[in-house]
Design an enzyme around this catalytic site. Sequence first.
Site, PDB file in Angstrom:
ATOM      1  N   PRO A  74    -109.644 -44.440 -48.621  1.00 14.94           N
ATOM      2  CG  PRO A  74    -108.044 -44.526 -46.935  1.00 14.94           C
ATOM      3  CD  PRO A  74    -109.518 -44.682 -47.181  1.00 14.94           C
ATOM      4  CB  CYS A  75    -108.274 -44.127 -53.933  1.00 12.12           C
ATOM      5  SG  CYS A  75    -107.045 -42.810 -54.129  1.00 12.12           S
ATOM      6  CD  GLN A  76    -103.445 -44.313 -50.788  1.00 11.26           C
ATOM      7  OE1 GLN A  76    -104.562 -44.733 -50.477  1.00 11.26           O
ATOM      8  NE2 GLN A  76    -102.870 -43.319 -50.161  1.00 11.26           N
ATOM      9  CG  ASN A 112    -112.039 -44.936 -54.211  1.00 12.47           C
ATOM     10  OD1 ASN A 112    -110.918 -44.881 -54.697  1.00 12.47           O
ATOM     11  ND2 ASN A 112    -112.302 -45.546 -53.068  1.00 12.47           N
TER      12      ASN A 112
END
Length: 308
Positions: A74-76, A112
């Site tokens: 997850p890249c948030q 990513n």
Amino acid sequence: MKIVDLFCGCGGLSLGLERAGFEILWACDNWDKAVNVYADNFSHRVEEMDVSNVFKTANKIRPLGVDGIVGGPPCQDFSTAGKRSEGDRANLTRSFADVIAAIRPTFFIMENVARAKSSRAYAEASDFLRSQDYGLTEVTLNASLCGVPQRRKRFFCIGIRDLPDQFLEDVIQRNLAAKEMTVRDYMSDEIDFEFYYRHPRNYNRRAVYTIDEPAATVRGVNRPVPSGYPGHRADAAPIDQSIRALSTSERSRLQTFPRGFTWDAAKTHLELMIGNAVPVELGHYVGRCLMEGLGCAASHDGKIASFG
């Protein structure tokens, strides 16, 4: 070549790699809504799982005898759209690396946002993966040069055991398109408009685009034209009644999901999973380059014995 997809989301990377010739044996994600959409579109097993539990994840993968592990942690916490500090989700980059070390596949693909390459979490994970005998090809790709009608930039780290760093760089650069793909190039038989609205993060940025350019990055939100939109000097056209935001289906097509892909979830959830997905054709491009590179390595000196 048998692989598993961690952090699979709704399946953009999986579908792209399938198109490149990889066989996916198993996939997982920690978001039940995405897992359900994935399950509707693939025949192999997918599970809801937290990859931060490295021991459990490795035990799921080990009996499968895979050649590769792929995934986009997850890249948030790395995104320019969000906060600048690295939070808990950045730790999943190291969890991904720990799973690689536990299984020791021939290769892996980690995807990513572009900013992830300069993160502390990635620096630690990449150093660790090199210590596990993986040569890393690190590249930031513009999706519009890889068969996607979208100017989306994504970072890929592709590791191959017992090969040097940047082994795949020449293959990846050589296969890029000479010009960017536009929305018209990809969707000309599906659309009957020239301009569309894409809600900006703030009104200092343009919002109206033409189909004769690549789309901007598809994000996880999709808002209609607000009644008070002031316009921007760089807009491709002035706002009028003909200009609208793209539909959920049209946004999925910008992410190069096929027209027959099943989207069965609430609209808000669909918009988010579409925005978070790896464009199918970007995954396909990376997969084809990896296939070519692995074939070259096997034919040169047999280092990758399983592909000889």
